[in-house]
Design a protein around this motif. Structure first.
Motif, PDB file in Angstrom:
ATOM      1  N   LEU A 110      -9.372   0.881   6.686  1.00 17.42           N
ATOM      2  CA  LEU A 110      -8.527   1.832   5.965  1.00 17.42           C
ATOM      3  C   LEU A 110      -7.207   1.935   6.715  1.00 17.42           C
ATOM      4  N   CYS A 111      -6.137   1.519   6.045  1.00 12.53           N
ATOM      5  CA  CYS A 111      -4.823   1.440   6.684  1.00 12.53           C
ATOM      6  C   CYS A 111      -3.963   2.634   6.321  1.00 12.53           C
ATOM      7  N   ARG A 120       6.390  -5.083  -4.423  1.00 10.31           N
ATOM      8  CA  ARG A 120       6.003  -6.486  -4.576  1.00 10.31           C
ATOM      9  C   ARG A 120       4.493  -6.670  -4.441  1.00 10.31           C
ATOM     10  N   ARG A 121       3.760  -5.552  -4.552  1.00 13.77           N
ATOM     11  CA  ARG A 121       2.295  -5.555  -4.530  1.00 13.77           C
ATOM     12  C   ARG A 121       1.749  -6.131  -3.231  1.00 13.77           C
ATOM     13  N   LEU A 122       2.477  -5.954  -2.136  1.00 13.02           N
ATOM     14  CA  LEU A 122       2.017  -6.471  -0.859  1.00 13.02           C
ATOM     15  C   LEU A 122       2.383  -5.497   0.250  1.00 13.02           C
ATOM     16  N   GLY A 123       1.736  -4.319   0.227  1.00 12.74           N
ATOM     17  CA  GLY A 123       1.902  -3.371   1.305  1.00 12.74           C
ATOM     18  C   GLY A 123       1.148  -3.815   2.543  1.00 12.74           C
ATOM     19  N   ILE A 124       1.199  -2.979   3.567  1.00 14.91           N
ATOM     20  CA  ILE A 124       0.608  -3.353   4.857  1.00 14.91           C
ATOM     21  C   ILE A 124      -0.888  -3.624   4.757  1.00 14.91           C
ATOM     22  N   ALA A 125      -1.612  -2.886   3.891  1.00 18.50           N
ATOM     23  CA  ALA A 125      -3.054  -3.119   3.767  1.00 18.50           C
ATOM     24  C   ALA A 125      -3.340  -4.490   3.175  1.00 18.50           C
ATOM     25  N   GLY A 138      -5.376   0.690   1.264  1.00 27.64           N
ATOM     26  CA  GLY A 138      -4.183   1.437   1.622  1.00 27.64           C
ATOM     27  C   GLY A 138      -4.401   2.917   1.340  1.00 27.64           C
ATOM     28  N   VAL A 139      -4.220   3.741   2.354  1.00 28.14           N
ATOM     29  CA  VAL A 139      -4.345   5.196   2.237  1.00 28.14           C
ATOM     30  C   VAL A 139      -3.034   5.795   2.719  1.00 28.14           C
ATOM     31  N   ALA A 140      -2.178   6.153   1.786  1.00 29.60           N
ATOM     32  CA  ALA A 140      -0.841   6.640   2.135  1.00 29.60           C
ATOM     33  C   ALA A 140      -0.715   8.127   1.823  1.00 29.60           C
ATOM     34  N   GLY A 186      -6.198  -3.015  -0.813  1.00 23.83           N
ATOM     35  CA  GLY A 186      -5.475  -3.899   0.083  1.00 23.83           C
ATOM     36  C   GLY A 186      -5.855  -5.342  -0.199  1.00 23.83           C
ATOM     37  N   HIS A 187      -7.114  -5.661   0.051  1.00 16.20           N
ATOM     38  CA  HIS A 187      -7.607  -7.027  -0.156  1.00 16.20           C
ATOM     39  C   HIS A 187      -9.123  -6.960  -0.272  1.00 16.20           C
TER      40      HIS A 187
END
Length: 240
Positions: A110-111, A120-125, A138-140, A186-187
């Motif tokens: 969990l990022c 661009r559909r590519l966050g850090i997670a 991704g938990v923002a 994320g993935h």
């Protein structure tokens, strides 16, 4: 944990954006995660010395009882500036160093930041998930992109986060009377499954236990700073 280190990291915004466009098609948003999940991990980062040093923390908890089992901390010079939408290029090099120190391989990460809820559909997670070939969420704490309806007040209520006609994540009420969280795959995980695990990791507070513990480890040195903006922590890192 098998880590796929890139040959080189982009040094300009244009190169980073081009790489995001290249990698986005590799992100998997269907469930391809271990069964059962036995270990979950929180990933977070802070900054020291006016942002010149990145400090990344990973904390592994047992699942579903959420007891701490392993943790790692890494520090290295910050090599990429703060640019909205490009958080992973600033933080992930140090996060990979922390992950490499773990003695327990987490089944799910969990990022503190966005996954597919990203222009661009590519966050850090997403980026991290591709580099370690693992399930990530991704938990923002705040929104980077998209729009949504009002979230009902009860715990567990959520509404889709939309960008045009695309559902890019969900806005989740993790605790009554608090601001919602922005959840996105994320993935190697679907949105519905991501919401399930975030709620399972959030028994009491607004934030998942994974995030709370990683945040504490990332910011427990005097002078640690937070400057992620809406991709991750919004402002100063907090001690819990």
């Amino acid at each position: 944990m098998q880590i796929h280190y890139p040959d080189a990291w982009p040094t300009t915004a244009a190169a980073a954006i081009a790489l995001q466009q290249q990698l986005r098609s590799q992100v998997i948003t269907t469930d391809r995660l271990p069964d059962p999940i036995r270990h979950v991990a929180g990933v977070d980062a802070g900054f020291e010395q006016n942002g010149s040093i990145t400090r990344a923390a990973v904390v592994v908890l047992s699942f579903p009882d959420l007891q701490p089992l392993d943790q790692a901390l890494a520090r290295r010079p910050t090599s990429f500036p703060y640019i909205p939408g490009l958080l992973s290029f600033r933080e992930v090099p140090t996060v990979l160093e922390a992950l490499a120190q773990l003695t327990i391989t987490p089944d799910l990460l969990l990022c503190d930041g966005q996954g597919t809820a990203h222009p661009r559909r590519l966050g850090i997670a997403c980026h991290l998930g591709l580099l370690v070939d693992a399930a990530t969420i991704g938990v923002a704490k705040s929104r980077l992109v998209g729009h949504h309806r009002q979230v009902p007040p009860e715990k567990g209520a959520w509404v889709p986060l939309l960008d045009g006609d695309d559902t890019i994540g969900a806005v989740l009420r993790s605790r009554p009377g608090t601001k919602p969280l922005y959840i996105s795959p994320g993935h190697r995980i679907s949105l519905e499954t991501a919401l399930h695990y975030v709620l399972q990791c959030t028994p009491k507070y607004r934030l998942p236990e994974t995030t709370r513990r990683a945040d504490r480890l990332a910011s427990d040195r005097k002078g640690a700073q937070g400057s992620k903006g809406p991709e991750g922590d919004n402002g100063q890192l907090r001690l819990w």
